[in-house]
Design an enzyme around this catalytic site. Sequence first.
Site, PDB file in Angstrom:
ATOM      1  N   ASP A  73       0.857  -1.180   0.000  1.00  0.00           N
ATOM      2  CA  ASP A  73       0.000   0.000   0.000  1.00  0.00           C
ATOM      3  C   ASP A  73       0.896   1.233   0.000  1.00  0.00           C
ATOM      4  OD1 ASP A  73      -1.713   2.133   0.651  1.00  0.00           O
ATOM      5  OD2 ASP A  73      -3.021   0.845   1.842  1.00  0.00           O
ATOM      6  N   GLU A  99      -0.901  -0.651  -4.238  1.00  0.00           N
ATOM      7  CA  GLU A  99      -2.166   0.004  -3.908  1.00  0.00           C
ATOM      8  C   GLU A  99      -1.981   1.487  -3.591  1.00  0.00           C
ATOM      9  OE1 GLU A  99      -5.476  -0.396  -0.293  1.00  0.00           O
ATOM     10  OE2 GLU A  99      -4.388  -2.162  -0.990  1.00  0.00           O
ATOM     11  N   GLU A 125     -10.753   2.292  -2.309  1.00  0.00           N
ATOM     12  CA  GLU A 125     -11.321   2.351  -0.966  1.00  0.00           C
ATOM     13  C   GLU A 125     -11.904   3.723  -0.659  1.00  0.00           C
ATOM     14  OE1 GLU A 125      -8.214   3.198   2.410  1.00  0.00           O
ATOM     15  OE2 GLU A 125      -7.350   1.707   1.055  1.00  0.00           O
ATOM     16  N   HIS A 175     -11.716  -3.390  -0.175  1.00  0.00           N
ATOM     17  CA  HIS A 175     -11.127  -2.818   1.031  1.00  0.00           C
ATOM     18  C   HIS A 175     -12.038  -3.156   2.211  1.00  0.00           C
ATOM     19  CE1 HIS A 175     -11.309   0.451   4.054  1.00  0.00           C
ATOM     20  NE2 HIS A 175      -9.997   0.461   3.940  1.00  0.00           N
TER      21      HIS A 175
END
Length: 267
Positions: A73, A99, A125, A175
Amino acid sequence: VWQLLGGEQPTCPAYASALLWKSPAALAEEAASLIGRGFRRVKMRLGYGGEVDRAAVRAVREAIGPRNDLMCDGSMRYSLEDAASLANFLAENNVFWFEEPFEPEDIDSYAALRSRVSVPLAAGENEFGLQGFRELIRAGALDIVQPDVSRCGGITEAKRVADLAKSVGLRVAPHTWSDAVAVTANAHLVASLPHGITVEVDQTGNPFIEELLVEPLVVRDGQLSLSQAPGLGIELNRNVIERYRLQDPLHLPDGSYSDMIFGKSFL
């Protein structure tokens, strides 16, 4: 619900979401522990840039071995050039997806990066309905879309997003963060999708993940078990609800709430 949506098996692939900003040695130890708990995929957070990020990725990759998946991420912290450089490094280390390297509204950077790198890009998300996901998909910004049933408008709206993704050959990996109800609902969706990859399970010690359900979430060999009881098949632990009930819902005491942290001691 997974049966109503067309699923055939009461299981869903799950990944451990943790591995926050720590030293490489601490990350390696935590990653190995997550694999020992039954996960076969883990997600770590990046965002420092340069060699700090690379050292962290190397440590986690070595700790989990080549047979387990690693997601990264980006914490919305990169320029396009830095993201491209990092993405190439991630591809060399067999990272499953990269991500949110950019802020969610920076769709042009996502599209530009996707055209330059081989590691799959994931985001979504911070989108809250079909319309937002339509813009991401129309722009060719992503390989993996990440709707969250607790954010984007419920199971039905997330299913619409998933159907749109399928129509253009993209995959879905929701998410999830806040609580075990959201995890379970997202897992029911993934279990019904032929293009669904996995569901996120917070492993940072969140009591709303670990204690909220009478029957806790169980992950074995990378699979989250789903109930065959009606609905989501879960029962809330009323003692936990009472323990954490706010006397004044307009006043949040210092601490961690979903994706937000409050108070100087937590910064």
